[in-house]
Design a protein around this motif. Structure first.
Motif, PDB file in Angstrom:
ATOM      1  N   GLN A  10      -2.757   1.389  -4.331  1.00  0.00           N
ATOM      2  CA  GLN A  10      -1.927   0.200  -4.367  1.00  0.00           C
ATOM      3  C   GLN A  10      -1.531  -0.084  -5.801  1.00  0.00           C
ATOM      4  O   GLN A  10      -2.327   0.093  -6.722  1.00  0.00           O
ATOM      5  N   ILE A  11      -0.273  -0.475  -5.993  1.00  0.00           N
ATOM      6  CA  ILE A  11       0.221  -0.842  -7.318  1.00  0.00           C
ATOM      7  C   ILE A  11       0.120  -2.354  -7.452  1.00  0.00           C
ATOM      8  O   ILE A  11       0.552  -3.108  -6.570  1.00  0.00           O
ATOM      9  N   PRO A  25       0.833  -1.224   0.000  1.00  0.00           N
ATOM     10  CA  PRO A  25       0.000   0.000   0.000  1.00  0.00           C
ATOM     11  C   PRO A  25       0.859   1.262   0.000  1.00  0.00           C
ATOM     12  O   PRO A  25       1.906   1.318   0.655  1.00  0.00           O
ATOM     13  N   TRP A  26       0.429   2.279  -0.756  1.00  0.00           N
ATOM     14  CA  TRP A  26       1.092   3.585  -0.812  1.00  0.00           C
ATOM     15  C   TRP A  26       0.135   4.645  -0.253  1.00  0.00           C
ATOM     16  O   TRP A  26      -1.086   4.565  -0.430  1.00  0.00           O
ATOM     17  N   VAL A  27       0.694   5.674   0.392  1.00  0.00           N
ATOM     18  CA  VAL A  27      -0.118   6.756   0.943  1.00  0.00           C
ATOM     19  C   VAL A  27       0.486   8.086   0.495  1.00  0.00           C
ATOM     20  O   VAL A  27       1.699   8.190   0.282  1.00  0.00           O
ATOM     21  N   GLU A  28      -0.406   9.114   0.362  1.00  0.00           N
ATOM     22  CA  GLU A  28       0.071  10.435  -0.021  1.00  0.00           C
ATOM     23  C   GLU A  28       0.552  11.189   1.212  1.00  0.00           C
ATOM     24  O   GLU A  28      -0.091  11.134   2.271  1.00  0.00           O
ATOM     25  N   SER A  81     -13.558  -6.889  -8.462  1.00  0.00           N
ATOM     26  CA  SER A  81     -13.158  -6.080  -9.617  1.00  0.00           C
ATOM     27  C   SER A  81     -12.855  -4.657  -9.158  1.00  0.00           C
ATOM     28  O   SER A  81     -13.494  -4.130  -8.229  1.00  0.00           O
ATOM     29  N   PHE A  82     -11.862  -4.034  -9.853  1.00  0.00           N
ATOM     30  CA  PHE A  82     -11.436  -2.681  -9.470  1.00  0.00           C
ATOM     31  C   PHE A  82     -11.110  -1.896 -10.720  1.00  0.00           C
ATOM     32  O   PHE A  82     -10.673  -2.431 -11.738  1.00  0.00           O
ATOM     33  N   GLU A  83     -11.350  -0.552 -10.601  1.00  0.00           N
ATOM     34  CA  GLU A  83     -10.945   0.359 -11.664  1.00  0.00           C
ATOM     35  C   GLU A  83      -9.438   0.634 -11.494  1.00  0.00           C
ATOM     36  O   GLU A  83      -8.975   0.921 -10.391  1.00  0.00           O
ATOM     37  N   VAL A  84      -8.692   0.532 -12.586  1.00  0.00           N
ATOM     38  CA  VAL A  84      -7.235   0.705 -12.498  1.00  0.00           C
ATOM     39  C   VAL A  84      -6.756   1.698 -13.545  1.00  0.00           C
ATOM     40  O   VAL A  84      -7.450   1.985 -14.528  1.00  0.00           O
ATOM     41  N   LEU A  88      -6.310  -4.070  -2.090  1.00  0.00           N
ATOM     42  CA  LEU A  88      -6.959  -5.337  -2.442  1.00  0.00           C
ATOM     43  C   LEU A  88      -7.293  -6.110  -1.171  1.00  0.00           C
ATOM     44  O   LEU A  88      -6.444  -6.258  -0.282  1.00  0.00           O
ATOM     45  N   PRO A  89      -8.493  -6.625  -1.055  1.00  0.00           N
ATOM     46  CA  PRO A  89      -8.885  -7.364   0.167  1.00  0.00           C
ATOM     47  C   PRO A  89      -8.245  -8.744   0.249  1.00  0.00           C
ATOM     48  O   PRO A  89      -8.113  -9.312   1.335  1.00  0.00           O
ATOM     49  N   PHE A  90      -7.868  -9.294  -0.898  1.00  0.00           N
ATOM     50  CA  PHE A  90      -7.221 -10.624  -0.906  1.00  0.00           C
ATOM     51  C   PHE A  90      -6.377 -10.733  -2.161  1.00  0.00           C
ATOM     52  O   PHE A  90      -6.502  -9.950  -3.092  1.00  0.00           O
TER      53      PHE A  90
END
Length: 676
Positions: free
Chosen positions: A92-93, A56-59, A130-133, A107-109
């Motif tokens: 998240q990348i 995970p990345w944070v600003e 599903s996720f928008e990327v 991502l949860p899993f």
């Protein structure tokens, strides 16, 4: 007293140099610890840095060397973010195929990933999400990797430093362990050689010299291999395996417990191997000893082999021993070929099957996919684990050979030796008395029966008789090469059995029929490098026996080199040097064991003249077949079948016309009338 086990005695020898060994083991432990950090460092590089961008990345509001500019803000991995500097935006990348995408939520899993357009689908078992990327460009990917380059370089540099440290300590370990091993064998060989010097003459009666030499050289060399290679390998492997198991427990305790099953398998394998290999190793060491004995005998008897054309027969006998040695070696090689490589190969495959099953089970279970770094570390450690296993198994043959050799060496050391007493004893007068002495070599058949006689200071006593009559046995008892069974021998009234052997012989000298010369010089063969015998005494002794006549013709005279057994000198010259050796030690009792048998008439005359001078003040025993050499003896003892049948002077015995008279007549070439 119960003998100590071979292993315990080998351990005691090792403990003589325990300081060196413990330092070596400490260096080995440091080297192993440094080497075994490799998989941990690799795991950290893979999971935390190479694959870390999927975290995970944070600003954040502040730029640093760990931040990346993206989409109008500075982002850093959440594990590096300071809470006070976070803005609340997260992402998240995710890698799908060969491309990287940004997801605006975590991502949860984990699971298999597919991308269609701008939609990422993650599937694990029956679960799907599903996720928008947004796809990252090549420059953006490099930017996200940029903060990890410096930590990776630092980790690699740290590992290189550790490898250099490990190499240094490995070198020190090898040097110190081998130094200790060589010292141990040096001490053992010294002990064996010194013990041989203390063994009674009876030990050498029925043992070929070559077999004894084999114990001092071949067997101790096999033990040296035990310390240099086998134990070094076992120590190294044990510490290496211990370090690997510790690392495995740190990674995953359950899988480490499974791999621990290798230890009892290896121990059981060693027990079974020793059981089958011990028989062959005993036979091999025995044949090596027999071969050495035969080679030694053949070299010593080469003139006889050539003269009686025994070359072919001797070669056949040697080939028979050689073939037996070859056969047993092949059987042992077959055992090694069937076991060592196959064992490691099977164990390695089983371990990797367990690894695949274990991690495969985790990947489809609730724990999620196992990290690549963890998988790499486990595979690396398992590969490293089987190197010491291979080393141990491959050294089992050498271990067994060394164990068998150790048994043979310790058997020799366990032989009862004579007590060494370095004390001084005043030079005795030389009054010798045998009182009703009987003796047997085998404990059953007496070779001497009720021998009684006296030899006073300055007297010459001659012992004559046919071969086997007991002449040499009397001298053997006088020197205490053997102890008498019945009766008593006294010197100046002291019981010979109460005088330590070294002190008893200190004032005795002997000249044998076949003189033995050592490698060195003529002077060193006279003095035997005794510091108490000066160069002047050596020259005086050689002059007294008339040896200077041939010595002065030699290129280096008294320093003329003498080869083994004095092979470059004639029999008479060797005998003269042997006489000079006895005289240089100024003995109170002088024994001439058929000393003039191999000397020509001219040399004999020289020696007789010298003896007439040096016999004064000494008790002299002469064993002689040539009766002409004992005409002037004060007492002649005629032996027959272990008994004294006649005694007296030369003239008295001739007048008696008994056995001595018959012997004298035969040597004069005269016809002998029927025995009286």
């Amino acid at each position: 007293m119960k003998q100590q086990t071979t292993g315990k005695r080998l351990f005691q020898y090792a403990m003589l140099y325990k300081k060196t060994i413990f330092i070596a083991l400490a260096m080995l432990t440091i080297a192993v610890a440094a080497e075994l950090t490799g998989p941990f460092i690799a795991k950290k590089m893979i999971d935390d840095h190479m694959l870390g961008i999927e975290s995970p990345w944070v600003e954040v509001t502040v730029e640093s060397d760990r931040t990346v500019w993206y989409n109008g803000g500075y982002y850093t991995r959440s594990i590096h973010a300071v809470p006070e500097q976070q803005t609340g935006n997260e992402m998240q990348i995710v890698q799908a195929g060969r491309s990287f995408y940004v997801v605006s939520e975590h991502l949860p899993f984990n699971g298999s990933r597919t991308v269609e357009g701008n939609t990422l689908t993650v599937t694990q078992g029956t679960e799907t999400a599903s996720f928008e990327v947004e796809k990252l460009s090549q420059q953006q990917i490099i930017a996200f990797y940029q903060p990890e380059i410096k930590p990776m370089v630092m980790l690699l540099s740290f590992y290189v430093v550790l490898l250099i440290i490990a190499a240094f300590f490995q070198y020190g370990k090898a040097l110190m362990l081998q130094t200790a091993a060589n010292r141990i064998i040096q001490k053992m060989r010294t002990d064996v050689f010194e013990h041989i010097q203390r063994l009674p003459i009876t030990y050498f009666d029925n043992r070929p010299a070559g077999k004894i030499v084999s114990r001092v050289t071949n067997d101790t060399e096999a033990i040296r291999e035990l310390y240099v290679k086998v134990l070094a390998t076992f120590f190294t492997s044990a510490i290496y395996m211990t370090g690997i198991f510790i690392a495995l427990f740190l990674l995953d305790s359950r899988l480490a417990m499974i791999t621990l099953l290798l230890v009892p398998v290896i121990v059981l394998w060693m027990i079974l191997y020793r059981k089958f290999a011990s028989k062959y190793n005993h036979l091999i060491r025995s044949r090596v000893s027999d071969i050495n004995g035969m080679i030694n005998e053949s070299i010593q008897g080469m003139p006889i082999i050539r003269a009686f054309r025994r070359k072919e027969q001797t070669a056949k006998e040697f080939e028979k021993l050689n073939e037996e040695h070859f056969t047993y070696q092949n059987k042992l090689l077959s055992l090694n070929a069937m076991t060592s490589h196959n064992l490691v190969f099977v164990l390695r495959n089983i371990a990797f099957v367990v690894l695949i099953w274990y991690f495969g089970g985790q990947s489809i279970g609730m724990a999620g996919v196992i990290s690549i770094g963890m998988l790499y570390a486990f595979v690396d450690y398992l590969n490293r684990l089987f190197q010491p296993v291979t080393d141990i198994v491959n050294q089992l043959a050498q271990l067994e050979q060394a164990r068998v050799a150790s048994v043979r060496v310790f058997e020799l050391l366990d032989e009862t030796g004579e007590v060494v007493n370095e004390g001084e004893i005043p030079r005795y007068e030389g009054n010798v008395r045998f009182e009703d002495v009987s003796f047997s070599y085998d404990g059953e058949h007496d070779v001497l029966k009720n021998i009684s006689f006296s030899a006073n200071k300055g007297e010459t006593v001659a012992l004559v008789g046919h071969t086997g009559s007991g002449k040499s046995s009397i001298i053997n008892l006088l020197f205490r090469y053997y102890d008498i069974n019945r009766g008593k021998i006294t010197i100046d009234g002291m019981n010979a059995n109460d005088i330590p052997r070294q002190q008893l012989r200190k004032h005795m000298g002997i000249v044998l029929q076949d003189p033995f010369l050592f490698s060195g010089t003529i002077a060193s063969n006279v003095s035997l490098d005794d510091p108490n015998i000066t160069e002047e005494q050596v020259k005086k002794a050689l002059q007294d026996v008339g040896a200077t006549r041939f010595i002065e013709k030699l290129p280096q005279q008294y320093d003329e080199p003498v080869l083994e057994k004095g092979s470059t000198l004639s029999a008479g010259q060797r005998q003269l040097i042997s006489f000079a050796r006895a005289l240089a030690y100024d003995p109170a009792i002088l024994i001439l064991d058929e000393a003039t048998a191999n000397i020509d008439t001219e040399t004999e005359a020289m020696i007789q003249h010298a003896l007439n001078v040096v016999k004064k003040g000494r008790t002299t025993f002469i064993i002689a077949h040539r009766l002409s050499t004992i005409r002037n003896a004060d007492q002649i003892l005629v032996l027959d079948r272990g008994e004294i049948v006649e005694r007296g002077t030369h003239d008295e015995l001739l007048q008696r016309k008994g056995k001595y008279y018959q012997m004298h007549q035969l040597q004069q070439g005269k016809k002998v009338s029927q025995a009286v």
